[in-house]
Design a protein around this motif. Structure first.
Motif: not given
Ligand code: ZN
Length: 307
Positions: A203-214, A220-230
């Motif tokens: 909901d906060l709508g960040p541009e990108a997600l950086w995970l500690t792991h990792f 690989p090979g396809s950009p993934t949206t923040v929504e998809q990662v969540c």
């Protein structure tokens, strides 16, 4: 804009599973420290980046892979203030409970895996609250309380880049594998809160997600949206929840439940990732740890509903 340099802590000798992030602006901050057993890699990276002074050491939570070398680094960088959730703070000052709680998971491998934890003087700590902004001058980090993985956890949104450092709130996602794997350690893992935290991040709508792991979340090979990662992180939590639930109804011995979960997870990964990548995923969170986190959570739910 790239807000930070990714430092690979090479935790337990593995590349690309546990990171720390170096933010340089008017002030310099390190987000996450890695465990004390890999502090040499972090110090090396700080030297390579010509960091002579750290103003902030910021940890998403106090688990040993995130904050294990906070005390050691604070001694090394005397200007640094350590930013931590209020529930976690006392355990950095006196790490004995943190150590003994981890010993219940890792047993006699504690020293080899984590190499101890140095206590942090109380006056070096800044207790962070939800919604607080840590001001690095030209960069600002918004603390977002994101419980579930632990009963104390913040993600941090770097406001100028929109990059969010998510700690373990989204579980694990290794960049060249791109599959969400939950991180659900006992005794505090709470499924409902973990799902709510993922929703909050989305909901906060960040541009990108950086995970500690990792590192930056992608596939690989396809950009993934923040929504998809969540969404994938939430789906993975729910899938594992159903597997542990099934296991609990089929077996009494917790070890048998773990075996059933292993089977289901490996079945699920089959054909999607190589055997080598399955091994890399398995090096990040053990089946027994994740399963016992869920079992503990389900036990608590049942105890609450029957009382
Ligand atoms: Zn972690």
């Amino acid at each position: 804009m790239n807000p930070a340099a990714v430092i690979d802590t090479h935790m337990h000798g593995h590349a690309g599973i546990t990171g720390a992030f170096l933010l340089r602006g008017e002030q310099t901050a390190l987000v996450e420290t890695g465990p004390k057993s890999s502090i040499d890699k972090v110090l090396e990276a700080l030297r390579a980046n010509d960091v002579e002074r750290l103003d902030w050491i910021i940890v998403t939570h106090i688990h040993l892979d995130h904050a294990g070398s906070a005390g050691t680094l604070a001694a090394r960088y005397p200007e640094a203030t350590v930013a931590v959730h209020e529930v976690g703070a006392p355990h950095l000052v006196d790490p004995s409970k943190l150590w003994s709680s981890a010993t219940r998971i890792y047993g006699d491998r504690m020293q080899e895996l984590w190499a101890g934890i140095d206590p942090l003087p109380k006056d070096r700590i800044h207790v962070v609250r939800d919604g607080e902004v840590i001001d690095l001058g030209d960069r600002k980090l918004l603390a977002v309380e994101t419980l579930g993985h632990a009963g104390h956890h913040h993600a941090y949104l770097e406001e100028s880049s929109g990059v969010m450092f998510t700690g373990d709130a989204l579980g694990i996602r290794l960049p060249n594998i791109g599959i969400a794997r939950p991180a659900t350690p006992p005794p505090e893992f709470n499924l409902e809160m973990a799902l709510a935290s993922i929703a909050r991040i989305k909901d906060l709508g960040p541009e990108a997600l950086w995970l500690t792991h990792f590192g930056p979340a992608d596939r690989p090979g396809s950009p993934t949206t923040v929504e998809q990662v969540c969404e994938e992180a939430a789906e993975a939590l729910l899938k594992w929840a159903s597997w542990v639930k099934d296991g609990r109804t089929q077996a009494r011995d917790p070890r048998d439940v773990v075996e059933l979960v292993v089977e289901r997870v490996r079945e699920d990964l089959e054909g999607r990732v190589s055997d080598q990548d399955v091994e890399r995923l398995e090096s990040t969170t053990s089946y027994s740890m994740n399963t016992s986190g869920y079992m503990r959570y389900f036990d608590k739910l049942e105890a609450a509903s029957s009382s």
